[in-house]
Design a protein around this motif. Structure first.
Motif, short mmCIF file in Angstrom:
data_model
loop_
_atom_site.label_atom_id
_atom_site.label_comp_id
_atom_site.label_asym_id
_atom_site.label_seq_id
_atom_site.Cartn_x
_atom_site.Cartn_y
_atom_site.Cartn_z
N ASP A 1 -18.00 5.57 -25.73
CA ASP A 1 -17.48 5.95 -24.42
C ASP A 1 -18.52 5.61 -23.36
OD1 ASP A 1 -16.30 7.01 -22.23
OD2 ASP A 1 -16.08 9.05 -23.00
N LEU A 2 -18.38 4.41 -22.77
CA LEU A 2 -19.33 3.99 -21.76
C LEU A 2 -19.26 4.85 -20.50
CD1 LEU A 2 -19.00 0.10 -22.08
CD2 LEU A 2 -20.74 1.58 -23.05
N CYS A 3 -18.10 5.48 -20.27
CA CYS A 3 -17.98 6.37 -19.11
C CYS A 3 -18.87 7.60 -19.28
CB CYS A 3 -16.52 6.80 -18.92
SG CYS A 3 -15.42 5.47 -18.35
N ALA A 4 -18.94 8.10 -20.51
CA ALA A 4 -19.70 9.32 -20.76
C ALA A 4 -21.19 9.13 -20.56
CB ALA A 4 -19.42 9.82 -22.18
N GLN A 5 -21.65 7.88 -20.56
CA GLN A 5 -23.07 7.62 -20.38
C GLN A 5 -23.52 7.80 -18.93
OE1 GLN A 5 -23.97 3.83 -22.16
NE2 GLN A 5 -23.10 4.41 -24.13
N GLY A 6 -22.55 7.88 -18.01
CA GLY A 6 -22.85 8.29 -16.64
C GLY A 6 -23.40 7.23 -15.71
N SER B 1 -12.34 4.60 -19.95
CA SER B 1 -12.98 3.90 -21.08
C SER B 1 -11.98 3.01 -21.79
CB SER B 1 -13.55 4.92 -22.07
OG SER B 1 -14.71 5.53 -21.55
N SER B 2 -12.49 1.89 -22.31
CA SER B 2 -11.74 1.02 -23.21
C SER B 2 -12.72 0.54 -24.27
CB SER B 2 -11.12 -0.14 -22.45
OG SER B 2 -12.11 -0.90 -21.77
N LEU B 3 -12.24 -0.16 -25.28
CA LEU B 3 -13.09 -0.58 -26.39
C LEU B 3 -14.21 -1.49 -25.91
CD1 LEU B 3 -13.64 -0.56 -29.41
CD2 LEU B 3 -12.06 -2.46 -29.67
N GLY B 4 -15.43 -0.97 -25.95
CA GLY B 4 -16.58 -1.76 -25.57
C GLY B 4 -16.72 -2.01 -24.07
N SER B 5 -15.92 -1.32 -23.26
CA SER B 5 -15.97 -1.57 -21.83
C SER B 5 -15.45 -0.35 -21.07
CB SER B 5 -15.14 -2.81 -21.48
OG SER B 5 -15.27 -3.13 -20.11
N TYR B 6 -15.25 -0.51 -19.76
CA TYR B 6 -14.68 0.55 -18.94
C TYR B 6 -14.16 -0.07 -17.65
CZ TYR B 6 -18.71 0.30 -15.81
OH TYR B 6 -19.64 -0.13 -14.92
N SER B 7 -13.37 0.69 -16.89
CA SER B 7 -12.93 0.28 -15.56
C SER B 7 -12.85 1.50 -14.66
CB SER B 7 -11.56 -0.41 -15.63
OG SER B 7 -10.59 0.46 -16.17
N CYS B 8 -12.92 1.29 -13.35
CA CYS B 8 -12.83 2.38 -12.39
C CYS B 8 -11.39 2.55 -11.93
CB CYS B 8 -13.74 2.11 -11.19
SG CYS B 8 -15.51 2.05 -11.60
#
Length: 332
Positions: free
Chosen positions: A226-231, A241-248
């Motif tokens: 969860d790249l979002c959780a890393q802040g 979050s998405s697999l290996g990525s994220y979007s706003c």
């Protein structure tokens, strides 16, 4: 495994020593389970040139391999070990020559047996072979250069480099070498319990995850990272979050700006379909209509109507205030 012997047959190898090398290969083959779905074996000899004795696809019985090994005529020239490793990487371990595809995770193992110092460079080509997922064992006999053996071999070096003082001892060494080579692949047993990937090591194994996942505390299962959780995503409002990525993303009533990070409130009035007769006032998640001064908003919430208030002096029998409604605006 797919096993290729790379045998030094340079002029420094005496006929009796080469016979010991033949017996070493035959003893090794006798200890293996040979077959198209088990271990495949190929043999390459080299000196100043490289000669393919037989390929991984040539024989699937021990008797045929024994005969081919006994029929080898040594080349008796120089010692171009780097050239032999290059040949093994580019030819002997190809699918066309009988090697199984890398996707099947069948180990590719090269056993180099030499008695001298290479006359060409081996460090770079051996590194390329290892990067091509070929596991290299270097066996040095008698006059072999130990530093060259270490430059050729896979890591850990102590498990992949062997040295014996004479060809007479190489046959006794074969048993020790088999123990190193034939470690049970616990991943191949199928009961490892790894959700994604199983990584073998001598006598053990560990679980790993595919890209975009992380190993859970049970060391077996995997979760999406969860790249979002890393802040550190930089999203102003929402991170998805998405697999290996994220979007706003933005909350309801807002739209994402061109920087794909920040948000602006949606101006519903600017879309032009609000139908307000006078003025449109934007608010979060919508809008409302407002009339100019002197007008009143009608029940439809869209149109405006002006009012006419006229002030009269008080006359007996006439109301003090009389309101007229019409199309003329207010006069006080």
């Amino acid at each position: 495994m797919d096993l290729v012997f790379i045998i030094d047959s340079s002029r420094s190898v005496r006929p009796t020593e080469f016979e010991s090398m033949r017996k070493f290969m035959i003893d090794m083959i006798n200890s293996l389970e040979i077959g198209p779905t088990h271990t495949r074996v190929g043999v390459v000899q080299y000196s100043s040139q490289v000669q393919n004795v037989f390929s991984l696809k040539s024989y699937f019985t021990k008797a045929d391999m024994h005969k081919a090994i006994n029929d080898i005529i040594p080349l008796a020239q120089g010692t171009m070990t780097g050239l032999a490793i290059q040949y093994a990487m580019n030819v002997a371990f190809t699918v066309e020559e009988g090697a199984r595809p890398l996707a099947k995770r069948i180990p590719r193992v090269a056993v180099i047996v030499t008695d001298g110092r290479p006359q060409d460079r081996v460090t770079e080509v051996a590194a390329q072979a290892r990067e091509a997922q070929i596991e290299i064992y270097a066996v040095g006999v008698q006059r072999a250069d130990v530093n060259s053996l270490r430059a050729m071999a896979s890591t850990p070096i102590d498990d992949h480099v062997f040295y014996v003082e004479s060809f007479d001892l190489i046959q006794h060494f074969a048993i020790q070498f088999q123990d190193k080579l034939c470690v049970i692949d616990l991943c191949a047993q199928g009961n490892h319990g790894c959700e994604h990937l199983c990584v073998s090591s001598p006598g053990s194994y560990s679980c790993a995850c595919r890209s975009g996942y992380k190993l859970n505390n049970d060391k077996k299962t995997c979760s999406v990272i969860d790249l979002c959780a890393q802040g550190n995503h930089g999203c102003e409002q929402l991170c998805v979050s998405s697999l290996g990525s994220y979007s706003c993303a933005c909350r309801t009533g807002f739209q994402l700006n061109n920087d794909k990070k920040t948000c602006t409130m949606i101006d519903y009035c600017s879309y032009g379909n609000h139908s307000c007769q006078h003025e449109c006032v934007g608010i979060l998640n919508g809008y409302y209509c407002r009339c100019n001064e002197g007008y009143t908003l009608q029940s439809d919430g869209k149109t405006c109507l002006c009012k006419w208030n006229v002030t009269f002096r008080h006359i007996t029998g006439v109301p003090k205030w009389i309101t007229f409604v019409g199309s003329i605006c207010v006069f006080d």
